[in-house]
Write a protein that holds these residues in place. Structure first.
Motif, PDB file in Angstrom:
ATOM      1  N   ILE A   1      14.089  -1.452  10.679  1.00 32.77           N
ATOM      2  CA  ILE A   1      15.443  -2.013  10.703  1.00 32.77           C
ATOM      3  C   ILE A   1      15.707  -2.204   9.803  1.00 32.77           C
ATOM      4  N   ILE A   2      14.309  -2.970   8.878  1.00 36.98           N
ATOM      5  CA  ILE A   2      15.136  -3.453   7.445  1.00 36.98           C
ATOM      6  C   ILE A   2      15.860  -1.603   6.285  1.00 36.98           C
ATOM      7  N   GLY A   3      14.832  -1.378   6.617  1.00 39.60           N
ATOM      8  CA  GLY A   3      14.737   0.451   5.219  1.00 39.60           C
ATOM      9  C   GLY A   3      16.208   1.278   6.022  1.00 39.60           C
ATOM     10  N   ALA A   4      16.494   1.483   7.358  1.00 35.87           N
ATOM     11  CA  ALA A   4      18.032   1.611   7.873  1.00 35.87           C
ATOM     12  C   ALA A   4      18.650   0.295   7.241  1.00 35.87           C
ATOM     13  N   LEU A   5      18.719  -0.686   7.249  1.00 36.47           N
ATOM     14  CA  LEU A   5      19.890  -1.371   6.936  1.00 36.47           C
ATOM     15  C   LEU A   5      19.766  -1.033   5.194  1.00 36.47           C
ATOM     16  N   ASN A   6      18.861  -0.959   4.540  1.00 32.68           N
ATOM     17  CA  ASN A   6      18.890  -0.981   2.660  1.00 32.68           C
ATOM     18  C   ASN A   6      19.076   0.711   2.744  1.00 32.68           C
ATOM     19  N   TRP A   7      19.341   1.662   3.711  1.00 37.76           N
ATOM     20  CA  TRP A   7      19.504   2.919   2.907  1.00 37.76           C
ATOM     21  C   TRP A   7      21.371   2.925   3.135  1.00 37.76           C
TER      22      TRP A   7
END
Length: 103
Positions: free
Chosen positions: A13-19
């Motif tokens: 989820i953190i990676g998706a938000l960063n993307w």
């Protein structure tokens, strides 16, 4: 769901938000927090997000463990469709009794 899977899901989820931040605002939050994309800590975070993605990919194709399986089913052939209070009273009989008393 185990602790490893929950951590993996949080990192994905953190990676998706960063993307999403990169796509919409051209802002890399991980790189800005840890000193650029080439910094050691940024690369560690990116690697952890990638590993978490692989774990979540395995979760996606695994069978549902939390699903309850009903082994015994009761077949009701004659369901009781009355109200929850039982039989409904017949008020027409009471009217006839009251009419007889009045006479």
């Amino acid at each position: 769901m185990g602790a490893v899977r929950r951590i993996a899901l949080a990192l994905v989820i953190i990676g998706a938000l960063n993307w999403g931040l990169i796509a919409f605002f051209q802002f890399d939050l991980v790189a800005s927090l840890f000193g650029g994309q080439g910094a050691f800590m940024s690369r560690v975070v990116y690697a952890l997000v990638a590993i978490s993605g692989l774990i979540c990919l395995a979760i996606l194709f695994s069978p549902d463990e939390d699903r309850e399986v009903v082994t015994t089913r009761r077949h009701i052939s004659n369901p009781n469709l009355n109200t929850e209070f039982g039989e409904e009273p017949d008020f027409t009989k009471e009217r006839k009794i009251v009419e007889k008393d009045e006479d």
